[in-house]
Design a protein around this motif. Structure first.
Motif, PDB file in Angstrom:
ATOM      1  N   ILE A  35       0.856  -1.377  -0.050  1.00 10.00           N
ATOM      2  CA  ILE A  35       0.002   0.072   0.119  1.00 10.00           C
ATOM      3  C   ILE A  35       0.865   1.277   0.133  1.00 10.00           C
ATOM      4  O   ILE A  35       0.859   2.323  -0.791  1.00 10.00           O
ATOM      5  CB  ILE A  35      -1.109  -0.180   1.165  1.00 10.00           C
ATOM      6  CG1 ILE A  35      -2.122  -0.823   1.010  1.00 10.00           C
ATOM      7  CG2 ILE A  35      -1.649   1.538   1.528  1.00 10.00           C
ATOM      8  CD1 ILE A  35      -2.991  -1.223   2.173  1.00 10.00           C
ATOM      9  N   LEU A  38       2.266   1.990  -3.409  1.00  5.87           N
ATOM     10  CA  LEU A  38       1.382   2.451  -4.278  1.00  5.87           C
ATOM     11  C   LEU A  38       0.801   3.790  -3.807  1.00  5.87           C
ATOM     12  O   LEU A  38       0.954   4.963  -4.719  1.00  5.87           O
ATOM     13  CB  LEU A  38      -0.059   1.942  -4.272  1.00  5.87           C
ATOM     14  CG  LEU A  38       0.212   0.472  -4.865  1.00  5.87           C
ATOM     15  CD1 LEU A  38      -1.218  -0.519  -4.483  1.00  5.87           C
ATOM     16  CD2 LEU A  38       0.415   0.585  -6.570  1.00  5.87           C
ATOM     17  N   TYR A  52      -4.742  -0.526  -5.224  1.00  9.61           N
ATOM     18  CA  TYR A  52      -4.728   0.152  -3.683  1.00  9.61           C
ATOM     19  C   TYR A  52      -5.985   0.132  -3.212  1.00  9.61           C
ATOM     20  O   TYR A  52      -6.036  -0.236  -1.646  1.00  9.61           O
ATOM     21  CB  TYR A  52      -4.314   1.448  -4.040  1.00  9.61           C
ATOM     22  CG  TYR A  52      -4.371   2.457  -2.880  1.00  9.61           C
ATOM     23  CD1 TYR A  52      -3.074   2.404  -2.147  1.00  9.61           C
ATOM     24  CD2 TYR A  52      -5.273   3.361  -2.750  1.00  9.61           C
ATOM     25  CE1 TYR A  52      -3.137   3.645  -1.126  1.00  9.61           C
ATOM     26  CE2 TYR A  52      -5.370   4.353  -1.526  1.00  9.61           C
ATOM     27  CZ  TYR A  52      -4.421   4.197  -0.557  1.00  9.61           C
ATOM     28  OH  TYR A  52      -4.221   5.078   0.379  1.00  9.61           O
TER      29      TYR A  52
END
Length: 132
Positions: A35, A38, A52
């Motif tokens: 995460i 991203l 995401y």
């Protein structure tokens, strides 16, 4: 303008990441790392945005199950909002009517009624449900 996900690119991302329900701390930390990568990519594609969102949902599920938050009491929310916005008791006298009521509410000794909740909601620009 509606953006369409390129199924081939998204499938490739899914294959690389292999997202699944998070079952333990190691998997949780791995997904958090993905995460973060991203999140800090300034040129995320539509497909990466979709990935995401999926990963965030998996993390939220894991955190809800493994790190439940205590529900804040209305008087705790009031105290927090007052501190965060540098509001004094005297600023709320027109809502509560007296310092004694404000003190009792802030200590949790007196409930916030519906009228007061609505007045607080208007004052702080939040939902009245926070105070009920």
């Amino acid at each position: 303008m509606t953006h369409t996900i390129d199924r081939n690119l998204y499938t490739k991302l899914l294959t690389q990441t292999a997202p699944k329900i998070i079952e333990n701390q190691a998997e949780y930390e791995k997904v958090l790392t993905e995460i973060e990568e991203l999140l800090f990519n300034p040129n995320r594609s539509i497909e990466e945005n979709a990935l995401y969102d999926l990963l965030v949902m998996l993390v939220e599920k894991y955190e809800t199950e493994n790190y439940p938050l205590d529900v804040a009491k209305p008087y705790e929310i009031l105290q927090h909002l007052m501190e965060a916005r540098s509001i004094n008791d005297s600023d709320l006298l027109n809502i509560f009517g007296s310092q004694e009521i404000i003190t009792a509410i802030k200590k949790g000794n007196y409930p916030i009624n519906t009228f007061q909740a609505q007045a607080l909601a208007d004052y702080f620009h939040v939902s009245p449900h926070l105070f009920l």
